[in-house]
Design an enzyme around this catalytic site. Structure first.
Site, PDB file in Angstrom:
ATOM      1  N   HIS A  65     -44.974  43.153  66.151  1.00  0.00           N
ATOM      2  CA  HIS A  65     -46.137  42.606  66.846  1.00  0.00           C
ATOM      3  C   HIS A  65     -47.004  43.768  67.344  1.00  0.00           C
ATOM      4  O   HIS A  65     -46.633  44.469  68.270  1.00  0.00           O
ATOM      5  CB  HIS A  65     -45.698  41.737  68.026  1.00  0.00           C
ATOM      6  N   TYR A  89     -38.616  34.723  75.001  1.00  0.00           N
ATOM      7  CA  TYR A  89     -37.323  35.424  74.890  1.00  0.00           C
ATOM      8  C   TYR A  89     -37.414  36.898  75.310  1.00  0.00           C
ATOM      9  O   TYR A  89     -36.403  37.538  75.551  1.00  0.00           O
ATOM     10  CB  TYR A  89     -36.726  35.291  73.484  1.00  0.00           C
ATOM     11  N   GLU A  90     -38.640  37.443  75.366  1.00  0.00           N
ATOM     12  CA  GLU A  90     -38.795  38.831  75.815  1.00  0.00           C
ATOM     13  C   GLU A  90     -38.620  38.943  77.328  1.00  0.00           C
ATOM     14  O   GLU A  90     -38.572  40.038  77.867  1.00  0.00           O
ATOM     15  CB  GLU A  90     -40.193  39.349  75.454  1.00  0.00           C
ATOM     16  N   MET A 215     -39.440  30.177  67.832  1.00  0.00           N
ATOM     17  CA  MET A 215     -39.336  30.586  69.239  1.00  0.00           C
ATOM     18  C   MET A 215     -40.710  30.851  69.861  1.00  0.00           C
ATOM     19  O   MET A 215     -40.838  31.649  70.788  1.00  0.00           O
ATOM     20  CB  MET A 215     -38.487  31.865  69.348  1.00  0.00           C
ATOM     21  N   HIS A 251     -33.420  39.382  61.704  1.00  0.00           N
ATOM     22  CA  HIS A 251     -34.830  39.584  62.060  1.00  0.00           C
ATOM     23  C   HIS A 251     -35.555  40.335  60.935  1.00  0.00           C
ATOM     24  O   HIS A 251     -36.724  40.072  60.646  1.00  0.00           O
ATOM     25  CB  HIS A 251     -34.913  40.364  63.380  1.00  0.00           C
TER      26      HIS A 251
HETATM   27  N1  HPA Z   1     -34.732  30.058  64.102  1.00  0.00           N
HETATM   28  C1  HPA Z   1     -35.575  30.307  65.140  1.00  0.00           C
HETATM   29  N2  HPA Z   1     -36.654  31.082  65.021  1.00  0.00           N
HETATM   30  C2  HPA Z   1     -36.924  31.603  63.824  1.00  0.00           C
HETATM   31  C3  HPA Z   1     -36.093  31.383  62.703  1.00  0.00           C
HETATM   32  C4  HPA Z   1     -34.934  30.569  62.853  1.00  0.00           C
HETATM   33  O1  HPA Z   1     -34.160  30.332  61.919  1.00  0.00           O
HETATM   34  N3  HPA Z   1     -36.640  32.079  61.660  1.00  0.00           N
HETATM   35  C5  HPA Z   1     -37.780  32.665  62.148  1.00  0.00           C
HETATM   36  N4  HPA Z   1     -37.948  32.381  63.438  1.00  0.00           N
END
Ligand code: HPA
Length: 280
Positions: A65, A89-90, A215, A251
């Protein structure tokens, strides 16, 4: 805390600072999700303001980002691109997550296009697939509008019957068809993260009616509707959700899939914005 300026005051101050650098402001904005930040780099005429230079903006932390507000002004496409977003989540409060949307509101933005990397819950929503959001399920357990009521931002109890504008969805599907690009429709479930889901959680989400999981996006969509914007959402399926495939989710995989799909999503968004401008 008690002396802190209100969200409106801070967003307004930030918007005023932007106005000084950008005299003519577009009415359309796009939020670019994980791995999709490069989408804006195809435009020749653009001005980027780093988030760090914007008063009251939170600081981004997550990989993938970039953190710029990019103003694009070509003859056919005029839009503000947010390259990088803030996630719950950060550790950011939802007020910070959605602060950029409040700034867009103060700048007079009327149409918001949200993009996000997601896990695909339905077999028809396979990795690489683009999904136009028809609705969402907020599984965060919190709402970004919680807090003191400020009538300058919107009403206290906003309706969420049509978060994602049906006209814009039709336009997106029509444009995807014109570009011969497969575009599914689907419901986005927003979880707090940062851990990915368990297979049982994905089964639960499927039962609840979700098609993709991510998310982000939902807090921004709620605030944008509250602000009276028309919202369009695109999810890129970067991976099969947990338990749908045997493979663990990483990720890196999400970012890589984002990069790969950037050109086609970029072309679709570009096509939608061109048609928006011509119908305004
Ligand atoms: N779950 C939640 N967030 C995400 C996912 C996932 O599988 N893939 C990319 N963002």
């Amino acid at each position: 805390m008690t002396n802190q300026a209100s969200i409106y005051e801070r967003a307004h101050e930030c918007a005023e600072a932007i106005r000084k650098s950008v005299p003519e402001l577009p009415k359309t904005a796009v939020v670019l999700g994980s791995g999709l930040g490069k989408l804006v780099e195809d435009y020749p005429d653009r001005l980027a303001i780093p988030y760090a230079d914007l008063p009251h903006f939170p600081k981004p932390t997550v990989e993938g980002h970039a953190g710029n507000m990019v103003f694009v002004a070509t003859p056919k496409v005029r839009a503000i691109f947010l390259q990088g977003r803030f996630h719950y989540y950060e550790g950011h409060e939802l007020e910070s997550v959605t602060f950029p949307i409040r700034v867009l509101q103060c700048l007079g933005v009327k149409t918001l296009i949200l993009t996000a990397a997601t896990g695909g819950i339905r077999p028809s929503h396979y990795p690489g697939m683009l999904v136009c959001l028809s609705d969402h399920i907020n599984m965060l357990g919190v709402n970004p509008l919680r807090g003191p009521y400020d009538s300058k931002l919107g009403i206290r109890f906003p309706d969420m019957t049509s978060v994602y504008c049906s006209k814009l969805q039709s336009l997106a599907h029509d444009e995807a068809h014109r570009q011969r690009l497969p575009l599914a429709a689907g419901v986005y479930a927003c979880l707090p993260g940062p851990s990915y889901e368990t297979p049982s959680e994905i089964r639960m989400l499927r039962t609840l009616g979700a098609d993709v999981v991510g998310m982000s996006t939902v807090p921004e969509a709620i605030v944008a509707r509250h602000a009276g914007m028309d919202v369009l959402g695109f999810a890129l399926v970067t991976n099969a959700a947990a338990g749908i495939s045997e493979n663990p989710i990483s990720h890196e995989e999400v970012l890589e899939a984002g990069k790969e799909a950037t050109p086609k999503l970029g072309k679709l968004i570009d096509g939608v914005i061109r048609r928006l401008d011509s119908s305004e």
